[in-house]
Design an enzyme around this catalytic site. Sequence first.
Site, PDB file in Angstrom:
ATOM      1  N   HIS A  51      43.250  32.381  46.449  1.00 31.12           N
ATOM      2  CA  HIS A  51      43.506  33.863  46.678  1.00 31.12           C
ATOM      3  C   HIS A  51      42.093  34.579  46.758  1.00 31.12           C
ATOM      4  O   HIS A  51      41.122  34.292  45.734  1.00 31.12           O
ATOM      5  CB  HIS A  51      44.422  34.130  45.599  1.00 31.12           C
ATOM      6  CG  HIS A  51      45.109  35.527  45.582  1.00 31.12           C
ATOM      7  ND1 HIS A  51      45.181  36.304  46.987  1.00 31.12           N
ATOM      8  CD2 HIS A  51      45.695  36.244  44.833  1.00 31.12           C
ATOM      9  CE1 HIS A  51      45.967  37.159  46.834  1.00 31.12           C
ATOM     10  NE2 HIS A  51      46.353  37.466  45.691  1.00 31.12           N
ATOM     11  N   ALA A  74      46.008  37.367  36.429  1.00 31.48           N
ATOM     12  CA  ALA A  74      45.514  38.073  35.320  1.00 31.48           C
ATOM     13  C   ALA A  74      45.147  37.119  34.306  1.00 31.48           C
ATOM     14  O   ALA A  74      44.076  37.315  33.399  1.00 31.48           O
ATOM     15  CB  ALA A  74      46.985  38.613  34.602  1.00 31.48           C
ATOM     16  N   TYR A 128      48.427  24.982  36.411  1.00 34.57           N
ATOM     17  CA  TYR A 128      49.437  24.031  36.823  1.00 34.57           C
ATOM     18  C   TYR A 128      50.905  24.639  36.585  1.00 34.57           C
ATOM     19  O   TYR A 128      51.703  24.249  36.170  1.00 34.57           O
ATOM     20  CB  TYR A 128      49.530  22.766  35.745  1.00 34.57           C
ATOM     21  CG  TYR A 128      49.882  21.422  36.591  1.00 34.57           C
ATOM     22  CD1 TYR A 128      49.030  20.973  37.307  1.00 34.57           C
ATOM     23  CD2 TYR A 128      51.226  20.889  36.460  1.00 34.57           C
ATOM     24  CE1 TYR A 128      49.542  19.645  38.344  1.00 34.57           C
ATOM     25  CE2 TYR A 128      51.730  19.815  36.919  1.00 34.57           C
ATOM     26  CZ  TYR A 128      50.955  19.191  37.796  1.00 34.57           C
ATOM     27  OH  TYR A 128      51.219  18.208  38.322  1.00 34.57           O
ATOM     28  N   GLY A 129      50.748  25.933  37.522  1.00 38.95           N
ATOM     29  CA  GLY A 129      51.997  26.662  37.439  1.00 38.95           C
ATOM     30  C   GLY A 129      52.506  26.864  38.906  1.00 38.95           C
ATOM     31  O   GLY A 129      53.323  26.012  39.252  1.00 38.95           O
ATOM     32  N   SER A 149      73.909  35.149  72.063  1.00 36.89           N
ATOM     33  CA  SER A 149      74.992  35.674  73.093  1.00 36.89           C
ATOM     34  C   SER A 149      74.316  36.842  73.892  1.00 36.89           C
ATOM     35  O   SER A 149      73.306  37.339  73.255  1.00 36.89           O
ATOM     36  CB  SER A 149      76.286  36.153  72.648  1.00 36.89           C
ATOM     37  OG  SER A 149      75.841  37.407  71.868  1.00 36.89           O
ATOM     38  N   GLU A 176      53.195  39.884  50.959  1.00 33.24           N
ATOM     39  CA  GLU A 176      54.146  39.664  50.013  1.00 33.24           C
ATOM     40  C   GLU A 176      55.013  40.874  49.572  1.00 33.24           C
ATOM     41  O   GLU A 176      56.096  40.649  49.377  1.00 33.24           O
ATOM     42  CB  GLU A 176      53.318  39.152  48.638  1.00 33.24           C
ATOM     43  CG  GLU A 176      52.774  37.782  48.856  1.00 33.24           C
ATOM     44  CD  GLU A 176      51.725  37.841  47.641  1.00 33.24           C
ATOM     45  OE1 GLU A 176      51.202  36.620  47.390  1.00 33.24           O
ATOM     46  OE2 GLU A 176      51.534  38.643  46.945  1.00 33.24           O
ATOM     47  N   GLU A 193      73.494  33.625  58.007  1.00 36.46           N
ATOM     48  CA  GLU A 193      73.016  33.406  59.381  1.00 36.46           C
ATOM     49  C   GLU A 193      71.747  33.303  59.582  1.00 36.46           C
ATOM     50  O   GLU A 193      71.192  32.598  60.677  1.00 36.46           O
ATOM     51  CB  GLU A 193      73.869  34.368  60.366  1.00 36.46           C
ATOM     52  CG  GLU A 193      73.937  33.906  61.830  1.00 36.46           C
ATOM     53  CD  GLU A 193      74.898  34.922  62.657  1.00 36.46           C
ATOM     54  OE1 GLU A 193      74.519  34.821  63.741  1.00 36.46           O
ATOM     55  OE2 GLU A 193      75.636  35.658  62.172  1.00 36.46           O
TER      56      GLU A 193
END
Length: 352
Positions: free
Chosen positions: A124, A101, A38-39, A270, A212, A248
Amino acid sequence: MAKLNFGGTEENVVTRDEFPLSKAQEVLKNETVAVIGYGVQGPGQALNQKDNGINVIVGQRKNSKTWDKAVSDGFVPGETLFEIEEALEKGTIICYLLSDAAQIELWPTVKKHLTKGKALYFSHGFGITFNEQTGIIPPADVDVFLVAPKGSGTSLRRMFLQGRGLNSSYAIFQDATGKAKERVVALGIAVGSGYLFETDFKKEVYSDLTGERGTLMGCIQGIFAAQYEVLRSKGHSPSEAFNETVEELTQSLMPLVAENGMDWMYANCSTTAQRGALDWWKKFRDATKPVFEELYNSVATGKESQRSIDSNSQSDYREKLNEELKELRESEMWQAGKTVRSLRPENQAVEA
């Protein structure tokens, strides 16, 4: 399953139109989905399934911060929240959402509860793809599959609450019951996916680790830092350097890319900006492509996975991680960003 054209290549995808929530609920009506961990991904996936009417329970260590978080999120000890082993015993589908881990450490406990006909679900491909390093080899008589939301668990939950969906990939490693396909697709819809695209465990983890370390996190921080440092060295103020490097992009330009593509964003800038971007993007591609080749090879040869396992399994991992994050947080660029963010209209106090 729909076939859609992605830039000239047809791919299989599953949409909510062809596999609506009602169908997912029917497929999963006799299942107990046990979310272990539950992380990062656990809260979003568990809560979305719960809100979608799926019989979901959470397995977590009692008297831990994550146990307390699950309670505060509405999971009830003894009813929908259990110690890990009890949840593993009760679950027919085990959503294995611990860190890579931690998955290695807990695997012997998980494996003994994987009885015939159960399903092992990942978000994963790491543990299965690099099983020579992780030792995660499931029994032959259980289904093994993954749904990998393309974003954090936080984003998955936020978008669900907004009535939106995060795109996800899905893959089947092992179909012992003959029901793996309908189970994994149903879970993909239940956790809040906008649509699901097909992959395999190896491709998922290779692309994920590359992304990642590349454009999603590592590369973009490196590019931000490089441009910011050049601007500062040329006499630009911290606020100007941050605004032209980060603010931005994140507040104005990337929403346009998300809305309708890079050319759409260019078209809404632009003519001077357009000319400069069109002249320089290939130079940046050519400069960075060798680094991405090096990165992908490091992923494919198992170097990145081994480094992750070695680093993240250390007893002082959290302390070292916090020090590295502190270095980012306290850098001039991100301290300038903190002030810039505070000046956004939505962050200003509203006068009575």
